[in-house]
Design an enzyme around this catalytic site. Structure first.
Site, mmCIF file in Angstrom:
data_model
loop_
_atom_site.group_PDB
_atom_site.id
_atom_site.type_symbol
_atom_site.label_atom_id
_atom_site.label_comp_id
_atom_site.label_asym_id
_atom_site.label_seq_id
_atom_site.Cartn_x
_atom_site.Cartn_y
_atom_site.Cartn_z
ATOM 1 N N SER A 1 3.396 -1.843 10.601
ATOM 2 C CA SER A 1 4.858 -1.745 10.693
ATOM 3 C C SER A 1 5.547 -3.091 10.478
ATOM 4 O O SER A 1 6.476 -3.462 11.208
ATOM 5 C CB SER A 1 5.273 -1.138 12.043
ATOM 6 O OG SER A 1 4.820 0.194 12.148
ATOM 7 N N HIS B 1 -9.542 1.160 5.524
ATOM 8 C CA HIS B 1 -8.226 1.356 6.147
ATOM 9 C C HIS B 1 -8.379 2.329 7.312
ATOM 10 O O HIS B 1 -9.186 3.258 7.280
ATOM 11 C CB HIS B 1 -7.231 1.895 5.119
ATOM 12 C CG HIS B 1 -5.822 1.893 5.587
ATOM 13 N ND1 HIS B 1 -5.316 2.862 6.429
ATOM 14 C CD2 HIS B 1 -4.791 1.035 5.347
ATOM 15 C CE1 HIS B 1 -4.050 2.603 6.681
ATOM 16 N NE2 HIS B 1 -3.703 1.501 6.047
ATOM 17 N N ASN C 1 0.852 -1.184 0.000
ATOM 18 C CA ASN C 1 0.000 0.000 0.000
ATOM 19 C C ASN C 1 0.888 1.234 0.000
ATOM 20 O O ASN C 1 1.463 1.598 1.027
ATOM 21 C CB ASN C 1 -0.912 -0.016 1.234
ATOM 22 C CG ASN C 1 -1.734 1.265 1.364
ATOM 23 O OD1 ASN C 1 -1.920 2.003 0.403
ATOM 24 N ND2 ASN C 1 -2.222 1.525 2.568
ATOM 25 N N TRP C 2 1.010 1.869 -1.167
ATOM 26 C CA TRP C 2 1.902 3.017 -1.287
ATOM 27 C C TRP C 2 1.365 4.279 -0.622
ATOM 28 O O TRP C 2 2.087 5.268 -0.500
ATOM 29 C CB TRP C 2 2.179 3.304 -2.768
ATOM 30 C CG TRP C 2 3.028 2.285 -3.450
ATOM 31 C CD1 TRP C 2 3.595 1.168 -2.889
ATOM 32 C CD2 TRP C 2 3.422 2.291 -4.817
ATOM 33 N NE1 TRP C 2 4.313 0.470 -3.830
ATOM 34 C CE2 TRP C 2 4.219 1.138 -5.037
ATOM 35 C CE3 TRP C 2 3.171 3.134 -5.903
ATOM 36 C CZ2 TRP C 2 4.769 0.826 -6.283
ATOM 37 C CZ3 TRP C 2 3.715 2.825 -7.141
ATOM 38 C CH2 TRP C 2 4.510 1.686 -7.327
ATOM 39 N N LYS C 3 0.094 4.275 -0.250
ATOM 40 C CA LYS C 3 -0.554 5.448 0.334
ATOM 41 C C LYS C 3 -0.355 6.655 -0.612
ATOM 42 O O LYS C 3 -0.369 6.487 -1.818
ATOM 43 C CB LYS C 3 -0.059 5.689 1.750
ATOM 44 C CG LYS C 3 -0.250 4.461 2.647
ATOM 45 C CD LYS C 3 0.033 4.741 4.102
ATOM 46 C CE LYS C 3 -0.191 3.463 4.915
ATOM 47 N NZ LYS C 3 -0.025 3.714 6.372
ATOM 48 N N GLY D 1 2.757 -1.077 4.415
ATOM 49 C CA GLY D 1 2.731 0.348 4.134
ATOM 50 C C GLY D 1 4.104 0.875 3.770
ATOM 51 O O GLY D 1 4.602 0.695 2.664
ATOM 52 N N GLY D 2 4.773 1.516 4.725
ATOM 53 C CA GLY D 2 6.049 2.180 4.451
ATOM 54 C C GLY D 2 7.102 1.289 3.831
ATOM 55 O O GLY D 2 7.844 1.722 2.935
ATOM 56 N N GLY E 1 2.587 2.916 11.045
ATOM 57 C CA GLY E 1 3.444 4.067 10.824
ATOM 58 C C GLY E 1 4.131 4.589 12.072
ATOM 59 O O GLY E 1 4.743 5.649 12.055
ATOM 60 N N GLU F 1 -5.064 -4.684 11.290
ATOM 61 C CA GLU F 1 -4.056 -3.640 11.415
ATOM 62 C C GLU F 1 -4.297 -2.881 12.722
ATOM 63 O O GLU F 1 -5.134 -1.988 12.762
ATOM 64 C CB GLU F 1 -4.084 -2.698 10.213
ATOM 65 C CG GLU F 1 -5.469 -2.268 9.747
ATOM 66 C CD GLU F 1 -5.444 -1.059 8.839
ATOM 67 O OE1 GLU F 1 -4.446 -0.867 8.141
ATOM 68 O OE2 GLU F 1 -6.425 -0.297 8.863
ATOM 69 N N GLU G 1 -6.775 4.786 8.282
ATOM 70 C CA GLU G 1 -6.624 6.206 7.939
ATOM 71 C C GLU G 1 -7.896 6.750 7.310
ATOM 72 O O GLU G 1 -8.246 7.918 7.508
ATOM 73 C CB GLU G 1 -5.421 6.374 7.005
ATOM 74 C CG GLU G 1 -4.107 6.122 7.722
ATOM 75 C CD GLU G 1 -2.946 5.791 6.813
ATOM 76 O OE1 GLU G 1 -1.852 5.543 7.335
ATOM 77 O OE2 GLU G 1 -3.140 5.767 5.574
#
Length: 257
Positions: free
Chosen positions: A212, A95, A9-11, A233-234, A173, A167, A97
């Protein structure tokens, strides 16, 4: 049993040049060995270009969000049929966010999940608790409520046609990660809830961990008996890290080494 699944997931990150380099490195590492599917969810403006890079590869395309509406005067929204038309296989739904920053309720998430199913997409239902909810000891209740909203709206059969991603909000993050044992406990609970409706569906359901995940903890997480891969994610923005995570999932299909 379905293969393990790793979704990047590149966000809201990337540009044409950076994306091309990242994809070139990731794709060069992918093989048909192991029991694994890999998906990439780029920002909306890059869906078409990423789709072109993924053509004739064994990595599939996903999207980060969708509208519950099929068409109409919804400026800025994207429908499930549009995502399917451009080649998406997966779409993230609910998600944390989206829930926290954009006010998506369980009911809205359920509507989006159903819209994805109706158009032949595989929705990835994201569930998880905040730090306060974990400290209050209501993690399982929160996760059950988030899943039950989809069951009430779409039915258990449609829920089990999707994927669930646990999650913990407090680990997204932040650099914090649920221990493999903490993650496994919630995954086991999720599978138990589904099993109360349909035991075989619970066995077949893919349940991912997101929060993470890194190259150095992926193997321990994916070795747990109810963890079928990750929503990354990251670390999905760094080719070496993402490749290492994929390799950890490839050699650890549901708890095997």
């Amino acid at each position: 049993m379905k293969p393990n699944l790793v979704i990047g997931n590149w966000k809201m990150n990337g540009d044409q040049q950076t994306n091309e380099v990242l994809l070139r490195n990731v794709l060069a590492s992918q093989t048909n060995e192991g029991h694994l599917e890999v998906a990439i969810c780029p920002p909306f403006p890059y869906l078409a270009s990423v789709a072109a890079h993924l053509q004739d590869t064994n990595v599939v395309l996903g999207a980060q969000n969708l509208s519950p509406a099929t068409h109409g005067a919804f400026t800025g929204e994207v429908s499930a049929s549009m995502l399917r038309d451009i080649g998406c296989r997966y779409v993230l739904v609910g998600h944390s966010e989206r829930r926290a920053l954009f006010g998506e309720t369980n009911e809205v998430v359920a509507q989006k999940f159903a819209a994805a199913i109706e158009q032949g997409l595989i929705p990835v239902l994201c569930v998880g608790e905040t730090l306060d909810e974990r400290r209050a000891g209501i993690t399982n209740s929160v996760v059950t409520t988030q899943m039950t909203a989809v069951i009430k709206h779409a039915g258990i059969e449609k829920l089990t046609r999707g994927v669930i991603a646990y999650e913990p909000v407090w680990a997204i993050g932040t650099g914090e990660t649920a221990s493999p044992e903490q993650a496994q406990a919630v995954h086991q609970h999720i599978r138990g809830v589904i099993g109360s409706f349909n035991k075989q569906a619970a066995i077949d359901l893919q349940i991912l961990y997101g929060g993470s995940v890194k190259a150095d903890n992926a193997k321990a997480l994916f070795s747990q008996p109810d963890i079928d891969g990750g929503l990354i994610g990251g670390a999905s923005l760094d080719a070496a890290s993402f490749i290492a995570i994929c390799n950890a999932a490839r050699i650890n299909p549901r708890g095997t080494a």
